[in-house]
Design an enzyme around this catalytic site. Sequence first.
Site, PDB file in Angstrom:
ATOM      1  N   HIS A 338     -50.353 -11.626 -51.066  1.00 19.64           N
ATOM      2  CA  HIS A 338     -50.307 -12.918 -51.755  1.00 19.64           C
ATOM      3  C   HIS A 338     -49.838 -14.055 -50.860  1.00 19.64           C
ATOM      4  O   HIS A 338     -50.243 -15.200 -51.021  1.00 19.64           O
ATOM      5  CB  HIS A 338     -49.426 -12.833 -53.012  1.00 19.64           C
ATOM      6  CG  HIS A 338     -47.951 -12.803 -52.751  1.00 19.64           C
ATOM      7  ND1 HIS A 338     -47.285 -11.682 -52.304  1.00 19.64           N
ATOM      8  CD2 HIS A 338     -46.992 -13.765 -52.875  1.00 19.64           C
ATOM      9  CE1 HIS A 338     -46.005 -11.945 -52.170  1.00 19.64           C
ATOM     10  NE2 HIS A 338     -45.791 -13.201 -52.490  1.00 19.64           N
ATOM     11  N   ASP A 339     -48.979 -13.767 -49.895  1.00 25.33           N
ATOM     12  CA  ASP A 339     -48.444 -14.808 -49.011  1.00 25.33           C
ATOM     13  C   ASP A 339     -49.137 -14.849 -47.656  1.00 25.33           C
ATOM     14  O   ASP A 339     -48.605 -15.412 -46.689  1.00 25.33           O
ATOM     15  CB  ASP A 339     -46.937 -14.608 -48.809  1.00 25.33           C
ATOM     16  CG  ASP A 339     -46.110 -15.367 -49.834  1.00 25.33           C
ATOM     17  OD1 ASP A 339     -46.667 -16.246 -50.516  1.00 25.33           O
ATOM     18  OD2 ASP A 339     -44.906 -15.085 -49.946  1.00 25.33           O
ATOM     19  N   LYS A 342     -49.062 -18.052 -45.780  1.00 31.31           N
ATOM     20  CA  LYS A 342     -47.844 -18.574 -45.152  1.00 31.31           C
ATOM     21  C   LYS A 342     -47.866 -18.433 -43.634  1.00 31.31           C
ATOM     22  O   LYS A 342     -47.080 -19.078 -42.941  1.00 31.31           O
ATOM     23  CB  LYS A 342     -46.601 -17.876 -45.721  1.00 31.31           C
ATOM     24  CG  LYS A 342     -46.114 -18.498 -47.021  1.00 31.31           C
ATOM     25  CD  LYS A 342     -44.733 -18.018 -47.397  1.00 31.31           C
ATOM     26  CE  LYS A 342     -44.240 -18.756 -48.651  1.00 31.31           C
ATOM     27  NZ  LYS A 342     -42.941 -18.233 -49.107  1.00 31.31           N
ATOM     28  N   HIS A 391     -50.366 -17.119 -57.479  1.00 30.87           N
ATOM     29  CA  HIS A 391     -48.997 -16.679 -57.745  1.00 30.87           C
ATOM     30  C   HIS A 391     -48.010 -17.823 -57.934  1.00 30.87           C
ATOM     31  O   HIS A 391     -46.856 -17.577 -58.292  1.00 30.87           O
ATOM     32  CB  HIS A 391     -48.509 -15.725 -56.643  1.00 30.87           C
ATOM     33  CG  HIS A 391     -48.478 -16.319 -55.273  1.00 30.87           C
ATOM     34  ND1 HIS A 391     -49.591 -16.436 -54.476  1.00 30.87           N
ATOM     35  CD2 HIS A 391     -47.452 -16.845 -54.540  1.00 30.87           C
ATOM     36  CE1 HIS A 391     -49.266 -16.992 -53.331  1.00 30.87           C
ATOM     37  NE2 HIS A 391     -47.967 -17.247 -53.336  1.00 30.87           N
ATOM     38  N   HIS A 392     -48.439 -19.060 -57.718  1.00 37.24           N
ATOM     39  CA  HIS A 392     -47.584 -20.221 -58.009  1.00 37.24           C
ATOM     40  C   HIS A 392     -48.139 -21.069 -59.149  1.00 37.24           C
ATOM     41  O   HIS A 392     -47.662 -22.184 -59.372  1.00 37.24           O
ATOM     42  CB  HIS A 392     -47.395 -21.082 -56.757  1.00 37.24           C
ATOM     43  CG  HIS A 392     -46.466 -20.493 -55.741  1.00 37.24           C
ATOM     44  ND1 HIS A 392     -45.119 -20.294 -55.989  1.00 37.24           N
ATOM     45  CD2 HIS A 392     -46.693 -20.035 -54.475  1.00 37.24           C
ATOM     46  CE1 HIS A 392     -44.551 -19.760 -54.911  1.00 37.24           C
ATOM     47  NE2 HIS A 392     -45.485 -19.583 -53.995  1.00 37.24           N
ATOM     48  N   ASP A 420     -42.973 -12.432 -57.966  1.00 38.37           N
ATOM     49  CA  ASP A 420     -42.677 -13.245 -56.786  1.00 38.37           C
ATOM     50  C   ASP A 420     -41.420 -14.079 -57.001  1.00 38.37           C
ATOM     51  O   ASP A 420     -40.556 -14.172 -56.119  1.00 38.37           O
ATOM     52  CB  ASP A 420     -43.879 -14.145 -56.492  1.00 38.37           C
ATOM     53  CG  ASP A 420     -43.672 -15.010 -55.262  1.00 38.37           C
ATOM     54  OD1 ASP A 420     -43.419 -14.456 -54.185  1.00 38.37           O
ATOM     55  OD2 ASP A 420     -43.770 -16.246 -55.384  1.00 38.37           O
TER      56      ASP A 420
END
Length: 488
Positions: A338-339, A342, A391-392, A420
């Site tokens: 998911h990240d 980043k 996810h945000h 998360d």
Amino acid sequence: MARAPASLTPELTSPIAVGFSPDVERKVKMSGLVAALSYALDITEGQPAGHAARTCLIGMRLAELLGLPVADRSDLFYALLLKDLGCSSNASKMCYLFGADDRTVKRDLKSVDWPKMSESFKFLTKQVSPEGSPVQRALKIAAMLLKGPKGAQQLVETRCERGAEIARGMGFSDGVALAITHLDEHWDGQGHPEGRQGLEISPLARIAGLAQTFEVFHAQLGRDAALAMAATRSGGWFEPALVELLAALPADDRLWADLRSGEPDQLVTQYEPDDRVMMIDELGVDRVAEGFAQVVDAKSPWTFRHSDEVARIAVGMGERLGFTPAEQRAIRRMALLHDLGKLGVSNAVLDKPGRPTDDEFAQLKRHPRYTHDILVRAGCFQDLADVAAAHHEKLDGRGYHRGIPAAELPIGARLLCVADMYEAMTASRPYREGMPQEKVLGILDSEAGTQICPESVASLKLWLSHAEFESRVNDQMQALDRLMDELT
């Protein structure tokens, strides 16, 4: 166990809406998967999208010209695509040492002839603390000069060893791992991490080393400039025979057309040896997801093991919601990746010892879009891209990066958001200590029904009541201590 709480609509609980794969064992072509995911490594290195794939095109063309055995060509193929697997492991350290965006430093370093002292000094004066005062810049430059070649050697050693370790964990051969380890060694022995010389360097690494630097110059300045660079560094950085092969290619060679392709990750799969095509099962796909989660979590000591822990929590929540084994596997993969976006965010933002500015927060908010854009390229992860990148998102439509309202948020995205949030709040960040479980659950309860999914919060509580959840704070502190030891 019930399929899902009745308050969730059937559309939100169907496997298609959730983005889960069916309960079918399948075989996946490894080349397409890693070629797509190599874009995550490109953004970590500050390189244009497709850098690793284009490097692979160059390296594999050289392999053809050399007549390398099939087994070696197979190892070279994957070493070229995954050469930067360890790139995130020194990002935090590089950001600290230079006082600058690690992606910019990494990008510009690839075009510098750094063994030459004059070139290294010029690079330092340009890159170190670009926004700092003259005194701050002078002090940082002096500190780096005092470390001398050993400082650079440590940065490369960390990167190469970690990359090789992750490659082995993903199931690749020792030949692939060795090529990654020796990637930054130079023909004349002036490279890193071990200062190997000539034939002491893995033959695959010799090809990869030339291919990656040639690609950087080719992408930025064109074919003639790249060939001139290779000629200048022949016998220094690169094996002369390899440079001669590249220089002898005619202007109409297919390599030059391939390098202009807008989709190099799709084109490059044609270069995998036909009789060595690597097909992987579901466990193999899991190992790839786990490997790239390690790349993500190595980006900052503050996110040490974050992806792995979110995956553990999300699977536990999915069990409580009645997900099938196949659905649990899919939610685990989404959580692990998911990240991924980043990797495209500077450590100057991720490691900042204070709350981000509006501009820095804007940078952070881009990472779900990066995650989506990378995963959607990977065939077996395409169905997971939308959910992993959500996810945000929040029920009231005020989340990011798309502002999706509740009616369009599947249960997978809702669950992942809560997992998360819980993991992030219980772990420390540069600007705050990790919160105790009771406080975090209180925050989640206060947002349930308005911003986050109440059923997901309930499943988290139910899982926590039966699970042994350990805070990562001690692990984070150990990672930070190791980083500080290396810096001093």
